[in-house]
Structure formats: structure tokens, C-alpha cells
Scaffold this active site. Structure first.
Site, PDB file in Angstrom:
ATOM      1  N   HIS A 123      63.355  28.577  14.695  1.00 18.69           N
ATOM      2  CA  HIS A 123      62.937  29.645  13.491  1.00 18.69           C
ATOM      3  C   HIS A 123      63.478  29.184  12.205  1.00 18.69           C
ATOM      4  O   HIS A 123      64.650  28.405  12.107  1.00 18.69           O
ATOM      5  CB  HIS A 123      63.831  31.016  13.686  1.00 18.69           C
ATOM      6  CG  HIS A 123      65.231  31.096  13.701  1.00 18.69           C
ATOM      7  ND1 HIS A 123      65.847  31.216  12.721  1.00 18.69           N
ATOM      8  CD2 HIS A 123      66.016  31.285  14.731  1.00 18.69           C
ATOM      9  CE1 HIS A 123      67.304  31.326  12.846  1.00 18.69           C
ATOM     10  NE2 HIS A 123      67.337  31.154  14.343  1.00 18.69           N
ATOM     11  N   ASP A 165      71.627  26.594  12.748  1.00 24.34           N
ATOM     12  CA  ASP A 165      71.066  27.744  12.961  1.00 24.34           C
ATOM     13  C   ASP A 165      69.964  28.131  11.999  1.00 24.34           C
ATOM     14  O   ASP A 165      70.467  28.858  10.872  1.00 24.34           O
ATOM     15  CB  ASP A 165      71.856  28.984  13.052  1.00 24.34           C
ATOM     16  CG  ASP A 165      71.360  30.369  13.641  1.00 24.34           C
ATOM     17  OD1 ASP A 165      70.187  30.246  13.991  1.00 24.34           O
ATOM     18  OD2 ASP A 165      71.892  31.273  13.624  1.00 24.34           O
ATOM     19  N   GLU A 189      63.709  35.240  12.517  1.00 25.78           N
ATOM     20  CA  GLU A 189      64.382  35.521  13.726  1.00 25.78           C
ATOM     21  C   GLU A 189      65.819  36.349  13.554  1.00 25.78           C
ATOM     22  O   GLU A 189      66.041  37.005  14.311  1.00 25.78           O
ATOM     23  CB  GLU A 189      64.653  34.143  14.369  1.00 25.78           C
ATOM     24  CG  GLU A 189      65.183  34.354  15.937  1.00 25.78           C
ATOM     25  CD  GLU A 189      66.868  34.519  15.981  1.00 25.78           C
ATOM     26  OE1 GLU A 189      67.160  34.952  16.827  1.00 25.78           O
ATOM     27  OE2 GLU A 189      67.495  34.305  14.854  1.00 25.78           O
ATOM     28  N   GLU A 190      66.219  35.949  12.413  1.00 24.24           N
ATOM     29  CA  GLU A 190      67.730  36.596  12.033  1.00 24.24           C
ATOM     30  C   GLU A 190      67.388  38.089  11.909  1.00 24.24           C
ATOM     31  O   GLU A 190      68.507  38.648  12.272  1.00 24.24           O
ATOM     32  CB  GLU A 190      68.155  35.739  10.695  1.00 24.24           C
ATOM     33  CG  GLU A 190      68.765  34.392  10.969  1.00 24.24           C
ATOM     34  CD  GLU A 190      69.659  34.275  12.096  1.00 24.24           C
ATOM     35  OE1 GLU A 190      70.237  34.969  12.535  1.00 24.24           O
ATOM     36  OE2 GLU A 190      69.975  32.965  12.273  1.00 24.24           O
ATOM     37  N   ASP A 226      67.151  27.007  19.771  1.00 22.27           N
ATOM     38  CA  ASP A 226      67.897  28.152  18.918  1.00 22.27           C
ATOM     39  C   ASP A 226      69.563  28.018  19.362  1.00 22.27           C
ATOM     40  O   ASP A 226      69.904  29.240  19.276  1.00 22.27           O
ATOM     41  CB  ASP A 226      67.281  29.366  18.758  1.00 22.27           C
ATOM     42  CG  ASP A 226      67.973  30.335  17.517  1.00 22.27           C
ATOM     43  OD1 ASP A 226      68.601  29.642  16.730  1.00 22.27           O
ATOM     44  OD2 ASP A 226      67.664  31.393  17.747  1.00 22.27           O
ATOM     45  N   HIS A 247      76.152  31.498  11.261  1.00 23.93           N
ATOM     46  CA  HIS A 247      76.061  32.437  10.212  1.00 23.93           C
ATOM     47  C   HIS A 247      77.199  32.380   9.104  1.00 23.93           C
ATOM     48  O   HIS A 247      77.753  33.392   8.723  1.00 23.93           O
ATOM     49  CB  HIS A 247      76.254  33.962  10.716  1.00 23.93           C
ATOM     50  CG  HIS A 247      74.977  34.180  11.621  1.00 23.93           C
ATOM     51  ND1 HIS A 247      74.845  35.330  12.401  1.00 23.93           N
ATOM     52  CD2 HIS A 247      73.715  33.460  12.201  1.00 23.93           C
ATOM     53  CE1 HIS A 247      73.860  35.331  13.128  1.00 23.93           C
ATOM     54  NE2 HIS A 247      73.210  34.223  12.803  1.00 23.93           N
TER      55      HIS A 247
END
Lengths: 467, 467
Positions: free
Chosen positions: A287, A299, A333-334, A361, A434
């Protein structure tokens, strides 16, 4: 019957058995050579680290709806355009548009001593802003969503709920530990608001004790009162928990987040049309969006460049696929899965068939294998077929396991193809996930490249033999 | 014979078979539980990261014969003393004493343009000093020791030889790539001196292109003329090689190294005496010395704290070993093997028997398994026995392979026990090996801890079942 008649078919059987054995062996040798060629290609002249550097350093954090996300779409399309594929295009989708706004201000005040301490936080994705004056409330620590019910309105009204159940460090696969704790972040704030809580602090999703807050999505149930929600670093979580053991603590929260209208955005798609079975699609994807902080390197910049590199390597090796190989860089995606849903919808509408879809991912770490998933109708037989390739993949440290694949490709399950999740070593993933430190410095070039080679090898075998 | 007589023994056989199956299953369950307990213990309350931090940060680089090496002996003995073992002691050995002296000064001069560029270097261990004026020579690039022979005295007399064959990046296990290139560092300078070369530059042993020089031992053949030898960073090696393609380059080298008299030093040993077979020793070890630059964190502080942690965990879990478990921190692996040789000599003299010896000397990265080695008389059968434990170890990502164990324990091969090398993921090892950046920051705590748990699990199984 003369004995010679009897012998003839036996000899034929032995002969054909030998030929088939010979030819199977020859194929296996050819496959081993080709897979070695894939690894050699990646480890000596890969583009994926440079692509990732641009994505994560020059473009940086690229949350859906942001200018950076649009730049990431343009850049990756441009790069795919250079690879000599059959077709590169953008696919429309709608995405949410949330912005963090000005940096959060959060501090705790020990009510006995009056001492005020700043906390290192990040607002959770979707969080609302507080008023410009901020909000305050006494802190109530909980370890689970069930604790909320026990405390009820009597215990929570007007309070700031502090979700502090750590990720279980004894899980060998850290994603399992994440899965066991992340309900607090996703559903904690909205559930707390039902009992009158005015704000929520969530312990960051990592087993590491450090001062780095980890953001991520929180979801407000429809019709519920929205309260501001922030992640605090594990070090701050430990400190706050200690303080609470000694007496009451009040927390002040000021957030400046805003949710705007949904926006149009894009999945980026590149493909090589298959020469024999063009209608059978093998998808590789990651993603393209990331959180707004850091560079979204692991990520999921890593997954995007993995997917791009698969098509790049096979092209460079002059491999002509039988089936259609498609690289899809999904948007959103997040915080919404707008891209994944739009892709599946359009694919189903066009009556496409994904023989296999592989999502990367889980970061750009040393590959350990693939998880496999699929509709019950086809899974058992095909999983068995896949595991026959283990002798070719084990020399590269790869294995298969049963388990979920990836959020973006899971809507394709109904097409009854196989779904795979790329599984690299997971030990360091939640050191960066994140956060502001998910940057190119956190990625080892060889580890990243080995991931691309691993996925390419699986794609090659699926393309050559089917499933 | 009445049929009942026939049936009786059959029932007995079935019954005893069932019991044995049942009991085998029960044992396997018990083992799985205990191994899980080992991992839980390490991942929630390990000491090994703190020990390593002290060793690599507070004590730092600890080359044999240095004050830091002596401090490392004292510190690790002190720590072992706190673990409640049967016995902790120091074992005498003799070690070489080489010092780098003042920082090296090396620069290249493009003979056409006259432009002078400093090179980022580290003298190789054992290297001699130049005169205080330094030495100069025109550079001759070679790719192998064979190249020296081809060039001969005509091509090498008065020259500085530049060994520039890179480590092969396509080797999946980076140690294989190291093995394929390190002859240049170990034997290159001494071989070059035979043809009259006056100095040697060696490309650093890493697949990474960066500006960090990697030191390591060079060996002067007895009676040969000693010439100064330094490692240059891979970035500088690439630059020098490019310059040489355009014309002659001269290099200036000034080193200040000195070899002093051999010195007494120590292996550090802690043990738990076995309750049933005390004469059967299971050794776990690493080496306490490191190079003088950096902190020797992965090489081999990690191996030392792994070995210490094995005894620590089993003690904390109240495990009473049947066999004698011995942690040995060897001195002088890097430049002489003084500790390993002294240990084996004394062990043989005392007619000891090492049922198994496990060395951790490949860094503190995520475990992938163990290599196994042993005398031909015993290897095949015992290797087969060991692989029967795979169902217990595979859930933790561990496997066995045949291959070398560790430099310090290999002199024990004659005792006809099994030798194991701990094999963690190797991708990042040569980013740090023998450099200034092999510090605690390069070590991930979880990865380090998982290594300790992996080795402890193997020790437990060997102790419980023998080999």
C-alpha cells in the site's frame, strides 16, 4: 502369452516413469537456476532501495488525501513507466482526508504535588480536535475494553481513559502481540465515550520501552460522541501508570485534527499481459499510503517497492510470463481501505480472476516465508501444491504457513484464487510501525532486496506451474 | 495352543506400545512447555541486554592484552558470581598484545592531477608501524592472491598492493561471502611482501558500500618481511579503483602500531555441576575479546551474554541439569585463539569429555538455527538424533544444518562430542563486523534475547536426552 508381450508394457512403464522422473528433475534444476538468477539480479542491481529512499525521504509520510500521497502516486507511476511493462495506469478510488493539524499538547499533573509533566504523544488517526482551550480530566487506567463496562458511567464520566495493556512480549511473531492489543486503540476511545469519558490515551503499540509514540487508526462508532484520542509512548505510559499508583493524576489534551471531505485518489497499477493464460492474474501489491509522521519506509513503502521490483526483475531477466502479472500499489490501507475495496469491486465487475494475490505489508526485513489463505473450496488442495515448491524455496530461508494475507487483497477472496502474505522477520517491525522513525535508516538494503527476490520466486513458480 | 495364549502377548505389546507412545507424547508436551517457559523468561526478564550494554559501552573495545580486556574478565566474572552457579573461576592463558597506537594517516595522490585525498582506514591487527615519516608507493590493484604471482617482483617491488576483490553479494549467507574474500586480508600483505611490496591496502570485508573501514587480523608468515597493512572503506576502495583506471596513483601510509610481549590473560568460566552425569560437559561459549575499535557488541559481546544467559535462565527456572553445564567466555579469538587453545589443552589433560559445545559468534540477530559438526566416528548418528528435536524447535524458527561450529570450541573436536555453531540471521552482521559501529545501538534487544532462548532450548534438550 509369450513372455515378451508381458515385458513390453513393463519396460514402457519403467521407461516413461524414468523419463517423467528425469524431466521432473530437469525442471527442478531449471527452476533452481532461475530462482538463483532472480536472487543474483536483485542482490547486484536492484532499484528497490533507491525507490524506497525517494518515497520515504523525498516524499515522506503520505497519508491518504495528502499532497504527499498524490506525489507518491505520480512518482511510482513514473517509475513503473520506465520498466517496459504492457500497461501502467491509475485506478480511481475515494479516500478519507484527515489532518493532524498543529502538534498535540498533552501533559499530566500529579494532583497531590501539582507537578506537571509533558507527555510524548501523537493523535490517533480520525481523532477529533479538542476545543482551542483543550480538555482536562482525571485519568482512569484500564487494561481492556471489558474494564470499561465494569467501571461504567460512575467510574468514567468526565474522565480521561488510559488504555495500558502492553503488547505481549512473549509472542514470537510480534504481529500476534499487536493483534492482541490493538483493540484498545481501534475501539477503546469510542467505547469509553459511551460511558461519558472526555478523552482517551492509548499506550503505543510496541513491545519496546522508549519515548516514541505510535499513531494508527481509531474508529468512532456511528452515532457515538467523538472524544479526542492520542497514543502515548510506552515510557510515558509506564510513568503515568506509576504515578496513578501513588494518587490521582489529571491530564490535559489539546489536539488540532480535522476531517475534511472525502477525496478522489488512485491505486497505481502496472502489468505484464500473460502469453498463454492472460485471464489468470497474479497480483503483487503493497500500500502506497502511510501515516503522516516518519517516512512510511517499512509500512509500507517496502511493500510497494517489493511489488514494483517483482515486475522489474522478471523483465530484466527476459522472463515472458504465461499469466498476467500485475503490480498494484493500493491507496488508503491505513484508514479506510478505499483503494483495496475499489480494486476488488472493479475486478469483480469486470469478471476478472486472480489466480493468486500476494501482499507485502510486514516490512522490509529478512524474508522468512509466506502465509497462505484462500476460499475453503480451493484452499486445501492448492496449499498442498504450493508446499511442493519448498525444496526450491527453503535454501533461501522461506517456508509456508496458513494465515491471513493482507488487508488490501483480502476482498479478492471470493474469486477463489490463493492469497499470500509476505512474512519477513517480525522482531523489529513494531520498533518503527506508525512512528516518526519509520524512515529509510531503519531499512537494511540487503534485507529489503531479499524480500523482493523471495516474492519474485513465488510469482515465478505460480506463473510457471499454476496452482 | 489355545488362542488366548496367543492373544496375551499381543495385548501386552499393544499396551506397552501405547504406553510408550503416550509417554513419548507426554514428554514432548512437557518439553514444549519448558521451552516456552525459557522463551517467556528471556523475553520478560532477561539480563543479557544490560550485560551487553555494560560490556560494549562502558568497557568498550577489548582487544587481547588491553586494559579493557582485563576489565571485561573482571566484569563478567562478577556477573557470573551473582547467578548462584556451582563454581565460577578464571582460567589462565597467554595472549598477544598488539596496539594500534596513534590514528593511521593514509592518503592517495593522483599522479596526473596531483590531487590528494584522505582515505578512511584502520590498520589491520598485527600490522607493523611505518617509520615516523611514513611510506609511499605507487598503487597496484589486484583481485586475488594469484594475481600477485602473475605480477611478480617486476610488477610489485616498491609498490603498495591494493587487494580489491569484493565480498560476493549474491551469497545468501554472508559468512560464505566473507569466507570467499578474507584470504586477501589474512594472507595478502605477507604474500605481497615476498615480491617486494612496501605496503598493503585491503578492501573492507563487507558487501555494503559505505565509508566505514573494517579491521581484522593479518598474519605475517614466519621469516617474511613485515609490511604495513590497512583496511580501507569500500567507498574509498571504489574511488581508488576508479582513479587507477584513469592513471597512476600513489599512496602514503603512516601507522603507529606496536606488538608487545605476550601477556597472561584469562578465560572466564562458570558452571553448574550435573546431578546424574557430572562428567558429561555441555559447554556454551562466546569470546570476550573484540577489536579495539567500537564496542564489540555483535562480535562477540552478544555471544558472551548469550552463554551467560543460558545458565542464568535455567537457574531462574529452577532447572536442575543432569549434566554439567559450563559457560566459557574465551579470550583472544580475534588474534591468536590463546584462550581456546589453553582451554582445550587443559580439558584434554584433565581427561574431560564435552558431550556438546555450542559457540555463539555470529552476532545478536534473530536466531535461525544451529550448524552442527563433530568427529566422523560419532557425527552421523548424533546428527540424526538432534534433528528429532526439530518439531520442538521449528515453532521458534530454528533448524539444523551441517557446518563449522566456532573457532574457540573447534579444538575440542577430538573429544568426540558434538559441536554446534549458533546461527542467527546473517544479513546485517558485516555492516558492523570489526568496525567502530559495532556498538549497542546496532543490537536489537528482542533479537539478542531470542538468541539466548534458542541456545538455552538446545542445551536443555541435550541435557535431558543426551546425544
Amino acid at each position: 502369452m509369450p513372455i515378451s508381450f508381458l515385458r513390453f508394457p513393463i519396460i514402457l512403464i519403467i521407461l516413461s516413469f524414468s523419463i517423467s522422473l528425469y524431466s521432473q528433475e530437469a525442471e527442478e534444476t531449471a527452476d533452481a537456476f532461475f530462482i538463483k538468477a532472480i536472487y543474483d539480479q536483485v542482490l547486484t542491481s536492484s532499484s528497490c532501495y533507491d525507490w524506497l529512499d525517494h518515497l520515504s525521504t523525498n516524499i515522506g509520510g503520505r497519508l491518504s488525501g495528502s499532497e504527499a500521497a498524490a506525489k507518491a502516486v505520480d512518482y511510482t507511476k513514473q517509475m513503473l513507466d520506465t520498466l517496459g511493462l504492457s500497461r501502467v495506469h491509475l485506478q480511481d478510488c475515494m479516500v478519507p482526508h484527515w489532518e493532524r493539524g498543529k502538534p498535540e499538547v498533552v501533559y499530566m499533573t500529579n494532583k497531590r504535588t501539582g507537578i506537571r509533566t509533558n507527555l510524548n504523544v501523537l493523535a490517533l488517526g480520525n481523532s477529533i480536535a479538542t476545543t482551542s482551550a483543550g480538555i482536562s480530566g482525571e485519568v482512569v487506567e484500564v487494561r481492556s475494553l471489558d474494564d470499561l463496562e465494569k467501571l461504567g458511567e460512575a467510574g468514567l464520566k468526565g474522565k480521561v481513559v488510559f488504555f495500558n495493556r502492553p503488547m505481549d512480549p512473549t509472542q514470537i511473531r510480534t504481529f500476534n502481540a499487536y493483534g492482541g492489543a490493538v483493540d484498545q486503540r481501534v475501539y477503546g476511545p469510542t467505547k469509553a465515550s459511551k460511558y461519558g469519558a472526555v478523552g482517551a490515551l492509548v499506550r503505543s503499540m510496541t513491545t519496546k520501552i522508549d519515548d516514541i509514540p505510535h499513531t494508527g487508526v481509531t474508529v468512532y462508532e456511528e452515532g457515538s460522541v467523538k472524544i479526542p484520542a492520542v497514543a502515548i509512548s510506552t515510557m510515558n505510559a509506564e510513568m503515568l501508570s506509576s504515578s496513578l499508583k501513588e494518587g490521582a493524576v489529571e491530564v490535559y489534551i489539546k489536539t488540532d485534527c480535522k476531517t475534511y471531505e472525502d477525496k478522489p485518489s488512485h491505486n497505481v497499477i502496472g502489468e505484464i499481459i500473460g502469453s498463454e493464460f492472460p485471464e489468470e492474474i497474479i497480483l503483487v501489491g503493497g500500500h502506497l499510503d502511510s501515516w503522516d509522521v516518519g517516512g512510511g519506509a517499512h509500512d509500507d513503502g517496502a511493500g510497494c517497492v517489493h511489488a514494483m521490483e517483482v515486475l522489474n526483475i522478471l523483465t530484466k531477466l527476459n522472463y515472458r510470463p504465461k499469466r498476467t502479472l500485475r503490480c498494484v500499489l493500493f491507496m488508503n490501507e491505513e484508514n479506510g481501505l478505499g483503494g483495496g475495496k475499489a480494486y476488488a469491486e472493479k475486478s469483480n465487475k469486470n469478471k476478472e480472476y486472480h489466480l493468486a494475490a500476494i501482499e507485502s505489508d510486514a516490512g522490509g526485513f529478512t524474508p522468512r516465508g509466506f502465509s497462505a489463505d484462500g476460499h475453503a473450496d480451493i484452499f486445501t488442495k492448492r496449499y498442498k501444491n504450493v508446499t511442493k515448491w519448498l525444496p526450491l524455496l527453503e535454501p533461501f530461508g522461506l517456508s509456508f504457513s496458513k494465515g491471513g494475507s493482507g488487508a488490501d487483497i483480502s476482498p479478492l477472496k471470493g474469486q477463489k484464487g490463493m492469497l499470500f502474505g509476505f512474512r519477513p522477520d517480525s522482531q523489529r517491525y513494531f520498533d518503527y510501525h506508525h512512528t516518526g522513525v519509520d524512515t529509510i535508516d531503519a531499512v537494511n538494503q540487503r534485507e529489503l532486496e531479499l524480500g523482493a527476490a523471495a516474492i519474485t520466486s513465488l510469482v515465478y513458480l505460480i506463473d510457471k506451474y499454476g496452482l
